[in-house]
Design a protein around this motif. Sequence first.
Motif, PDB file in Angstrom:
ATOM      1  N   MET A  80      46.823  38.619  39.133  1.00 23.57           N
ATOM      2  CA  MET A  80      45.427  38.341  39.439  1.00 23.57           C
ATOM      3  C   MET A  80      45.183  38.463  40.938  1.00 23.57           C
ATOM      4  N   PRO A  81      44.153  39.202  41.360  1.00 22.39           N
ATOM      5  CA  PRO A  81      43.830  39.251  42.791  1.00 22.39           C
ATOM      6  C   PRO A  81      43.529  37.859  43.320  1.00 22.39           C
ATOM      7  N   HIS A  82      44.011  37.587  44.523  1.00 24.30           N
ATOM      8  CA  HIS A  82      43.854  36.280  45.148  1.00 24.30           C
ATOM      9  C   HIS A  82      42.689  36.329  46.135  1.00 24.30           C
ATOM     10  N   ILE A  83      41.716  35.449  45.960  1.00 26.86           N
ATOM     11  CA  ILE A  83      40.537  35.400  46.820  1.00 26.86           C
ATOM     12  C   ILE A  83      40.449  34.032  47.480  1.00 26.86           C
ATOM     13  N   ALA A  84      40.245  34.032  48.795  1.00 26.52           N
ATOM     14  CA  ALA A  84      40.022  32.783  49.529  1.00 26.52           C
ATOM     15  C   ALA A  84      38.529  32.635  49.796  1.00 26.52           C
ATOM     16  N   VAL A  85      37.970  31.495  49.431  1.00 22.44           N
ATOM     17  CA  VAL A  85      36.550  31.206  49.624  1.00 22.44           C
ATOM     18  C   VAL A  85      36.438  30.172  50.737  1.00 22.44           C
ATOM     19  N   VAL A  86      35.782  30.536  51.841  1.00 27.40           N
ATOM     20  CA  VAL A  86      35.702  29.666  53.013  1.00 27.40           C
ATOM     21  C   VAL A  86      34.238  29.315  53.279  1.00 27.40           C
ATOM     22  N   ASP A  87      33.892  28.055  53.096  1.00 29.96           N
ATOM     23  CA  ASP A  87      32.526  27.586  53.318  1.00 29.96           C
ATOM     24  C   ASP A  87      32.585  26.093  53.580  1.00 29.96           C
ATOM     25  N   ASP A  88      31.827  25.615  54.571  1.00 27.78           N
ATOM     26  CA  ASP A  88      31.873  24.187  54.886  1.00 27.78           C
ATOM     27  C   ASP A  88      31.112  23.351  53.866  1.00 27.78           C
ATOM     28  N   HIS A  89      30.302  23.978  53.014  1.00 29.00           N
ATOM     29  CA  HIS A  89      29.595  23.254  51.954  1.00 29.00           C
ATOM     30  C   HIS A  89      30.441  23.264  50.684  1.00 29.00           C
ATOM     31  N   ARG A  90      30.913  22.083  50.288  1.00 31.39           N
ATOM     32  CA  ARG A  90      31.807  22.001  49.134  1.00 31.39           C
ATOM     33  C   ARG A  90      31.166  22.530  47.868  1.00 31.39           C
ATOM     34  N   ASP A  91      29.872  22.243  47.676  1.00 30.34           N
ATOM     35  CA  ASP A  91      29.241  22.673  46.432  1.00 30.34           C
ATOM     36  C   ASP A  91      29.218  24.197  46.320  1.00 30.34           C
ATOM     37  N   ILE A  92      29.017  24.880  47.452  1.00 31.95           N
ATOM     38  CA  ILE A  92      28.983  26.340  47.424  1.00 31.95           C
ATOM     39  C   ILE A  92      30.369  26.910  47.164  1.00 31.95           C
ATOM     40  N   ARG A  93      31.378  26.437  47.897  1.00 29.27           N
ATOM     41  CA  ARG A  93      32.718  27.011  47.710  1.00 29.27           C
ATOM     42  C   ARG A  93      33.262  26.680  46.324  1.00 29.27           C
ATOM     43  N   ASP A  94      32.920  25.494  45.792  1.00 27.38           N
ATOM     44  CA  ASP A  94      33.381  25.158  44.443  1.00 27.38           C
ATOM     45  C   ASP A  94      32.677  26.016  43.397  1.00 27.38           C
ATOM     46  N   LEU A  95      31.371  26.246  43.587  1.00 27.07           N
ATOM     47  CA  LEU A  95      30.615  27.077  42.655  1.00 27.07           C
ATOM     48  C   LEU A  95      31.164  28.497  42.642  1.00 27.07           C
ATOM     49  N   VAL A  96      31.343  29.063  43.846  1.00 26.23           N
ATOM     50  CA  VAL A  96      31.852  30.434  43.951  1.00 26.23           C
ATOM     51  C   VAL A  96      33.268  30.512  43.394  1.00 26.23           C
ATOM     52  N   GLY A  97      34.094  29.528  43.750  1.00 24.01           N
ATOM     53  CA  GLY A  97      35.467  29.542  43.285  1.00 24.01           C
ATOM     54  C   GLY A  97      35.580  29.476  41.768  1.00 24.01           C
ATOM     55  N   LYS A  98      34.820  28.579  41.149  1.00 24.79           N
ATOM     56  CA  LYS A  98      34.873  28.449  39.698  1.00 24.79           C
ATOM     57  C   LYS A  98      34.343  29.699  39.006  1.00 24.79           C
ATOM     58  N   TYR A  99      33.278  30.276  39.553  1.00 25.35           N
ATOM     59  CA  TYR A  99      32.691  31.471  38.931  1.00 25.35           C
ATOM     60  C   TYR A  99      33.676  32.638  38.975  1.00 25.35           C
ATOM     61  N   LEU A 100      34.302  32.852  40.141  1.00 24.93           N
ATOM     62  CA  LEU A 100      35.243  33.965  40.264  1.00 24.93           C
ATOM     63  C   LEU A 100      36.504  33.710  39.442  1.00 24.93           C
ATOM     64  N   ALA A 101      36.936  32.450  39.361  1.00 28.87           N
ATOM     65  CA  ALA A 101      38.110  32.123  38.544  1.00 28.87           C
ATOM     66  C   ALA A 101      37.848  32.441  37.077  1.00 28.87           C
ATOM     67  N   GLN A 102      36.608  32.207  36.630  1.00 28.81           N
ATOM     68  CA  GLN A 102      36.249  32.526  35.250  1.00 28.81           C
ATOM     69  C   GLN A 102      36.312  34.025  34.971  1.00 28.81           C
ATOM     70  N   HIS A 103      36.261  34.832  36.034  1.00 26.81           N
ATOM     71  CA  HIS A 103      36.298  36.286  35.861  1.00 26.81           C
ATOM     72  C   HIS A 103      37.641  36.880  36.271  1.00 26.81           C
ATOM     73  N   GLY A 104      38.676  36.041  36.243  1.00 32.21           N
ATOM     74  CA  GLY A 104      40.026  36.578  36.355  1.00 32.21           C
ATOM     75  C   GLY A 104      40.646  36.593  37.726  1.00 32.21           C
ATOM     76  N   TYR A 105      40.076  35.872  38.698  1.00 31.61           N
ATOM     77  CA  TYR A 105      40.640  35.860  40.049  1.00 31.61           C
ATOM     78  C   TYR A 105      41.337  34.540  40.329  1.00 31.61           C
ATOM     79  N   ARG A 106      42.402  34.620  41.111  1.00 26.60           N
ATOM     80  CA  ARG A 106      43.081  33.420  41.589  1.00 26.60           C
ATOM     81  C   ARG A 106      42.388  32.964  42.865  1.00 26.60           C
ATOM     82  N   ILE A 107      42.026  31.703  42.950  1.00 27.34           N
ATOM     83  CA  ILE A 107      41.143  31.228  44.020  1.00 27.34           C
ATOM     84  C   ILE A 107      41.822  30.162  44.877  1.00 27.34           C
ATOM     85  N   SER A 108      41.609  30.285  46.193  1.00 29.99           N
ATOM     86  CA  SER A 108      41.910  29.216  47.138  1.00 29.99           C
ATOM     87  C   SER A 108      40.622  28.910  47.877  1.00 29.99           C
ATOM     88  N   VAL A 109      40.351  27.642  48.144  1.00 28.52           N
ATOM     89  CA  VAL A 109      39.125  27.274  48.844  1.00 28.52           C
ATOM     90  C   VAL A 109      39.474  26.586  50.156  1.00 28.52           C
TER      91      VAL A 109
END
Length: 239
Positions: free
Chosen positions: A4-33
């Motif tokens: 799985m491609p690994h994507i790092a999501v960097v944002d100081d707003h937790r709600d945004i990085r969690d939303l983006v991270g969960k959405y991309l994880a649902q589509h097959g990506y490994r996520i670090s926030v």
Amino acid sequence: MQSMPHIAVVDDHRDIRDLVGKYLAQHGYRISVAGSGNALRRILEHGAPDLIILDIMMPGEDGLSVCRQLRTTSQVPVIFLTAMADDTDRIIGLELGADDYLTKPFNPRELLARVRAVLRRVSSLPPQRGELTAKTIRFGSWQLDMGRRELQGADRVGVALSTAEFRLLKAFLAHPGLVLSRDQLLDLTVGRAADPFDRSIDNQVSRLRKKIEPDPKNPSMIKTHWGGGYSLSSEVELL
């Protein structure tokens, strides 16, 4: 091996990085926030991700500064998130080497489409022959100071490079001997899908040749391959 491609999501707003991270994880990506540039660096200590989604407007060290520092050691793809529709952020981000940008608020499906497009582009590029992590790189009779972005010839006189010239030369040094098409050079230097009518690479090659070739009209270092692109015909040594 992690497929799985690994994507790092960097944002100081937790709600945004969690939303983006969960959405991309649902589509097959490994996520670090990460909530800051320092937190991203801790992720990078364990290996570079395949792509970084980076917020520009962060307190303290903003995304532009993080990207600027990142580009001194890595070519990992970067997609900027910005809360401002002003072209200034977009232009500065692209000049720093970002691959794409998206303005907040955004549709997660559009972000997913951009992530897929950037990863497709990167996977189509020729393999890099080693990381350019050395402070100085020697090729031919030239030495390139990576920190100062300055060339020195045999006479040790410094020759300054523009940002565009530095990126172009760095792309050639990372792929010595390989023929790089105009589209590949645009992706390596600007980080975006190339306009098929974009001739900026030809102009940049011409300017770079004037600085490094003994005879720019009969180039021996940066060779033209008609219908194919350009190649660097010089040995590269990392010092």
